[in-house]
Scaffold this active site. Structure first.
Site, PDB file in Angstrom:
ATOM      1  N   SER A 147      18.298  18.752 -13.822  1.00  0.00           N
ATOM      2  CA  SER A 147      18.958  17.949 -14.856  1.00  0.00           C
ATOM      3  C   SER A 147      19.720  18.850 -15.831  1.00  0.00           C
ATOM      4  CB  SER A 147      17.936  17.091 -15.605  1.00  0.00           C
ATOM      5  OG  SER A 147      17.036  17.907 -16.317  1.00  0.00           O
ATOM      6  N   ASP A 215      15.685  25.293 -19.984  1.00  0.00           N
ATOM      7  CA  ASP A 215      16.423  25.028 -18.747  1.00  0.00           C
ATOM      8  C   ASP A 215      17.934  25.086 -18.962  1.00  0.00           C
ATOM      9  OD1 ASP A 215      13.872  24.622 -17.873  1.00  0.00           O
ATOM     10  OD2 ASP A 215      14.263  22.684 -16.919  1.00  0.00           O
TER      11      ASP A 215
END
Lengths: 407, 407
Positions: A147, A215
């Site tokens: 994502s 991330d």
């Protein structure tokens, strides 16, 4: 934007060391993965905004005028420093026909896209009329930062479409001949990279609610990052290391695993806290080794990295996040002289196996074959990969171009 | 001494937790094993002293007068508080025809016997004219304290023969009906138990040079002991726990393993020292659980002991004393729902498997069968066994009596 549009990619991530310990204030090392998400942006036709995600079967389009009107209704200021508002997201969900409690990857991908598109354009210009296609080599829901890679690609492309960041491509140069090599420098100046990261974090917030920001930082900057108590620091220099990434496909709940570790620490504090200290020291030692390694390291550096893998894998079992499938993964690779550890939440999920330069192609192929025979999915890739990158069509392989051209 | 002589036994030992860590100042828990060494002492004939060790094929005898003369030549004082002198031992070796550098179990057994016999008799009386037979259920050289159990039996028997300790057997009572049950109280008062332990330690010194004293203490007192920085403490109360003891038969060098651990600590101090701290806490936690358990514990106490086994087994792998054979042992027992760890030096050698009360006989039999199929030797026995014990012939099983009667 050139007539051929823009091709951008961002890497996934794996945790090298420090998963779970990071929840208890210890350091974690996150590294960029050789598996990437690719985005192609092309000028749209007929004042429409189109998104196509062939991997999750999404194909949507909207009138630019309609989106501009919607944007006007979202009264709260859009800003990359503020969390997306619950009310904003509710309006977007209603607009896109997404259920209020939707959690499927396709719904969240559309929601993040719409939010980022409206928010970025609200700050920097008009809602752009573009066709966007995104395709990824990363499996979703496997803790590999898919994502975030998606959000980083979107942020770069949308900021570019709104002219909020420069085009590292020189004017007049033929697009076909232009591409960035897999180097640390992706062409954007530091402050523009920060802007991409900030907006990617907004996309992550739409998808995950309260992400750590690791991330998207790895997806933006690539290489390796140290994360501790909310502070993210890039490692000075990181070699590219070959690995096998193996998905055991055993489903697990990160939430349940995190709660289990906490329970173990409360049950046996004097036994468990030293283990967290030891994991912290492993992350520190690994960082020192990585920063001491040249870009193309010789075999002599690998035994320490392998030893750290083995030790941490035992520690992760001790804190209760192992799984028989991961034990099997380690045993299979060990039978070929290779060292593995789980990566991420554990309890199933993924493992990484270091491939030192002296691992023979035969041994690597045999290990992959045996891992697949266990029902696992296995990628031969690398870590320490570059962050968000601009590509020319000629620099991408046929598979990627084919996947993106389906739009 | 009754006309039927004296039957005495002492247990072997296993390390429950703290092996290797104990070398670095951490606590270790040693427990008495259900496998025992048995000694029968009978009045000798013709002023001879005879020793028979059927397990190692030793049968020797000497004139009591000759031994008395030899004793006279060993000028240094015999005392249980002083280490056996190198010169004394050299004289004994020459006398018994043992090579100066002999290290075989049979040679060391004869040497320890001669030393203890002369030293104890020098302090308490005449060289006794007795026949002694010793037989053991314990394998030698497997880290199970077989030499200490031998030395404890010899100490008790020789001190008894020299009337240095009382006979817990009441005068006039028929020997045949007299025996001590498997209880903590073996019948000797505390100070006589200490004397047995001190002389057993002398036997251990003859055999091992510089032993810790843990093995003879466990052999004397039984139950469980805590050992830390040279200090030995008996645990307050210890339940008898059923276990499988498995010998992988993989040979290993304790010296090499100890050196390897030290090297790892020097290489990665920040990673390894917390692991030693965690092992120390495991020993502490295990001691607390054992002391909280009633003599015949209900199943609820076992999951914690099993968890501590699993954690420590991982730690022992981390410090580098694991072995594929031990991994296999753990895997085989885990497949039957049982938890195991290596015990002692590691790198092969022995493992212990806890048998909780709810382990079905079927599961235990299946585990034993599978362990034997690996080429391992496996005993179903218990820990927390009583220390040095007097027996009547009727209290011993036929196998033991048969082995001892071969003399």
């Amino acid at each position: 934007m050139s007539e051929h549009g823009l091709l951008v990619s961002a890497p996934g991530k794996v945790i090298l060391h420090g998963e779970h310990a990071v929840v208890h204030g210890k350091a974690a090392l996150a590294v960029a993965l050789g598996l990437r998400t690719f985005l192609r942006l092309r000028p749209g036709g007929g004042e429409r905004l189109r998104i196509h995600l062939p991997g999750v079967g999404v194909r949507r389009e909207w009138d630019v005028a309609e989106l501009s009107a919607l944007r006007g209704r979202l009264t709260a200021d859009f800003d990359e420093s503020k969390s997306p508002g619950v009310e904003q997201l509710d309006v977007l969900k209603e607009f896109a026909g997404i259920a209020a409690d939707a959690s499927a990857p396709d719904s969240l991908a559309i929601l993040a896209f719409l939010y980022m598109c409206l928010a970025i354009s609200a700050k920097y210009g008009d809602v752009p009329s573009v066709d966007i296609a995104v395709w990824s080599e990363l499996p979703t829901g496997a803790g590999l930062g898919s994502s975030a890679a998606y959000a980083v690609c979107l942020a770069a492309a949308l900021l570019h479409a709104c002219r909020a960041i420069s085009c590292p491509l020189k004017d007049g140069e033929a697009t076909a001949r232009f591409y960035f090599e897999s180097s640390r420098s992706q062409g954007w100046p530091e402050e523009e990279m920060s802007l991409i990261n900030s907006w990617a974090f907004q996309g992550e917030r739409v998808i995950h609610g309260n992400p750590s920001g690791v991330d998207n930082a790895v997806g933006t900057w690539g290489g390796a990052l140290r994360y501790q108590s909310g502070k993210i620091t890039s490692l000075k220099r990181v070699p590219t290391l070959r690995i096998l990434l193996t998905n055991t496909k055993v489903p697990r709940s990160t939430k349940v695993l995190v709660a289990g570790v906490k329970e173990k620490i409360l049950k046996f504090p004097a036994i468990m806290n030293p283990v967290l200290d030891s994991i912290d020291a492993i992350s520190q030692e690994c960082q020192s080794v990585l920063e001491a390694m040249p870009t193309n390291p010789s075999p002599e550096y690998y035994p320490v990295l392998e030893e750290l893998f083995d030790i941490n894998q035992h520690h992760l079992n001790v804190i209760g996040v192992g799984h028989p499938s991961l034990d099997r993964l380690c045993r299979v690779t060990a039978s070929h002289g290779l060292h593995s550890k789980l990566t991420g939440a554990g309890g199933g999920g993924c493992g990484i196996t270091l491939l030192p330069p002296d691992a023979t192609p035969l041994a690597v192929e045999a290990a992959k074959r045996d891992l697949c025979a266990c029902g696992f999915e296995c990628w031969e890739t690398d870590i320490g990969a570059p962050g968000v990158t601009l590509h020319s069509s000629s620099a991408l392989n046929a598979e990627v171009l084919h996947a993106l051209s389906e739009s």
